[in-house]
Design an enzyme around this catalytic site. Structure first.
Site, PDB file in Angstrom:
ATOM      1  N   ASP A 284      -7.346  -9.608   5.306  1.00  0.00           N
ATOM      2  CA  ASP A 284      -8.425  -9.575   6.309  1.00  0.00           C
ATOM      3  C   ASP A 284      -8.983  -8.189   6.526  1.00  0.00           C
ATOM      4  O   ASP A 284      -8.383  -7.183   6.153  1.00  0.00           O
ATOM      5  CB  ASP A 284      -7.882 -10.074   7.651  1.00  0.00           C
ATOM      6  CG  ASP A 284      -6.994  -9.022   8.340  1.00  0.00           C
ATOM      7  OD1 ASP A 284      -6.127  -8.455   7.655  1.00  0.00           O
ATOM      8  OD2 ASP A 284      -7.191  -8.769   9.530  1.00  0.00           O
TER       9      ASP A 284
ATOM     10  N   ASP B 238       0.863  -1.183   0.000  1.00  0.00           N
ATOM     11  CA  ASP B 238       0.000   0.000   0.000  1.00  0.00           C
ATOM     12  C   ASP B 238       0.901   1.235   0.000  1.00  0.00           C
ATOM     13  O   ASP B 238       1.394   1.641  -1.053  1.00  0.00           O
ATOM     14  CB  ASP B 238      -0.908  -0.119   1.237  1.00  0.00           C
ATOM     15  CG  ASP B 238      -1.941   0.966   1.358  1.00  0.00           C
ATOM     16  OD1 ASP B 238      -2.456   1.425   0.329  1.00  0.00           O
ATOM     17  OD2 ASP B 238      -2.253   1.382   2.485  1.00  0.00           O
TER      18      ASP B 238
ATOM     19  N   LYS C  45      -0.938  -1.334  -4.711  1.00  0.00           N
ATOM     20  CA  LYS C  45      -1.752  -0.118  -4.857  1.00  0.00           C
ATOM     21  C   LYS C  45      -0.797   1.037  -5.153  1.00  0.00           C
ATOM     22  O   LYS C  45      -0.441   1.792  -4.240  1.00  0.00           O
ATOM     23  CB  LYS C  45      -2.456   0.201  -3.525  1.00  0.00           C
ATOM     24  CG  LYS C  45      -3.712  -0.548  -3.217  1.00  0.00           C
ATOM     25  CD  LYS C  45      -4.355   0.120  -1.978  1.00  0.00           C
ATOM     26  CE  LYS C  45      -5.145  -0.832  -1.169  1.00  0.00           C
ATOM     27  NZ  LYS C  45      -5.522  -0.284   0.153  1.00  0.00           N
TER      28      LYS C  45
HETATM   29  P1  5GP Z   1       1.862  -0.554   3.821  1.00  0.00           P
HETATM   30  O1  5GP Z   1       2.914  -0.550   4.871  1.00  0.00           O
HETATM   31  O2  5GP Z   1       2.385  -0.875   2.439  1.00  0.00           O
HETATM   32  O3  5GP Z   1       1.063   0.741   3.819  1.00  0.00           O
HETATM   33  O4  5GP Z   1       0.784  -1.642   4.227  1.00  0.00           O
HETATM   34  C1  5GP Z   1       1.059  -2.985   4.093  1.00  0.00           C
HETATM   35  C2  5GP Z   1       0.129  -3.833   4.908  1.00  0.00           C
HETATM   36  O5  5GP Z   1      -1.086  -3.177   5.219  1.00  0.00           O
HETATM   37  C3  5GP Z   1      -0.284  -5.072   4.125  1.00  0.00           C
HETATM   38  O6  5GP Z   1       0.590  -6.126   4.362  1.00  0.00           O
HETATM   39  C4  5GP Z   1      -1.656  -5.363   4.672  1.00  0.00           C
HETATM   40  O7  5GP Z   1      -1.540  -6.153   5.833  1.00  0.00           O
HETATM   41  C5  5GP Z   1      -2.197  -4.014   5.043  1.00  0.00           C
HETATM   42  N1  5GP Z   1      -3.045  -3.449   3.982  1.00  0.00           N
HETATM   43  C6  5GP Z   1      -2.780  -2.438   3.134  1.00  0.00           C
HETATM   44  N2  5GP Z   1      -3.814  -2.212   2.300  1.00  0.00           N
HETATM   45  C7  5GP Z   1      -4.745  -3.137   2.622  1.00  0.00           C
HETATM   46  C8  5GP Z   1      -6.048  -3.445   2.079  1.00  0.00           C
HETATM   47  O8  5GP Z   1      -6.563  -2.834   1.134  1.00  0.00           O
HETATM   48  N3  5GP Z   1      -6.691  -4.491   2.661  1.00  0.00           N
HETATM   49  C9  5GP Z   1      -6.188  -5.195   3.708  1.00  0.00           C
HETATM   50  N4  5GP Z   1      -6.925  -6.192   4.174  1.00  0.00           N
HETATM   51  N5  5GP Z   1      -4.973  -4.931   4.236  1.00  0.00           N
HETATM   52  C10 5GP Z   1      -4.263  -3.913   3.689  1.00  0.00           C
END
Ligand code: 5GP
Length: 191
Positions: A169, A112, A140
């Site tokens: 989840d 994300d 994303k």
């Molecule tokens: P980041 O550090 O890249 O912002 O977030 C990574 C983590 O956030 C992912 O491994 C996941 O656990 C959670 N995450 C990010 N976006 C989503 C989403 O759209 N749905 C879900 N279920 N988890 C997300």
């Protein structure tokens, strides 16, 4: 797998339409597994799954990597029970294998902002691996921050929705859905 919207009122919540079916996910895992096999030809590879979200995707992917592969797992937290990132990453279960001079492929469910994996790349670099690359089922890109990690192998790109299923989840629910879907944005606003 054909799933109508009526089928996916799960655990009292309306989930959106199916974004990626099980067949599409398996097909993409097969393609990426073959590509990884070519890219790491003749090498050993440690495939490091991020618990818990990556487990379903990892199990598909590794079936199609035809190399001397070892599996390990690491757990980090960035999301709690809400749908927004805390921005703080903690290691909850550490890697068990010796990564020194090894090629490591981190397998993730979704990238994300890229904060979690940017942290993880730095954390693992301290173990002296030869390389650390990332394979994520979903990406994303519109949400990536300047210092966010770069994904080397992407299953599918998604727009800015809160996706669930196939390992992903909401508050520990929906991980076992055999497809990727999303929570309707109006429902997310109420959470
Ligand atoms: P980041 O550090 O890249 O912002 O977030 C990574 C983590 O956030 C992912 O491994 C996941 O656990 C959670 N995450 C990010 N976006 C989503 C989403 O759209 N749905 C879900 N279920 N988890 C997300």
């Amino acid at each position: 797998m054909a799933v109508s919207k009526d089928d996916i009122k799960v655990k009292g919540m309306t989930v959106g339409k199916v974004l990626f079916t099980e067949e599409q996910i398996i097909e993409r895992a097969t393609e990426l597994g073959r590509q990884i096999t070519e890219d790491y030809a003749g090498k050993q590879l440690i495939v490091l799954g991020m618990i818990k979200g990556a487990v379903l995707w990892m199990s598909e992917l590794v079936k199609h990597i035809d190399l001397d592969v070892k599996l390990d797992f690491i757990a980090a937290s960035s999301y709690g029970s809400s749908t927004t990132s805390s921005g703080v990453v903690k290691v909850k279960k550490d890697v068990e294998m010796d990564l020194y001079k090894k090629d490591v492929l981190i397998v993730e469910d979704i990238v994300d902002t890229g904060t979690t994996l940017a942290f993880m790349q730095k954390y693992l670099a301290e173990r002296g691996p030869s390389s650390v690359k990332i394979c994520s089922m979903l990406d994303k890109p519109s949400r990536r921050t300047e210092n966010g990690a770069r994904v080397d192998y992407t299953g599918f790109q998604v727009e800015d929705l809160f996706v669930i299923g196939y390992g992903l989840d909401y508050d520990e629910k929906f991980r076992n859905l055999p497809y990727v879907s999303y929570l309707e944005p109006e429902d997310v606003d109420k959470l």
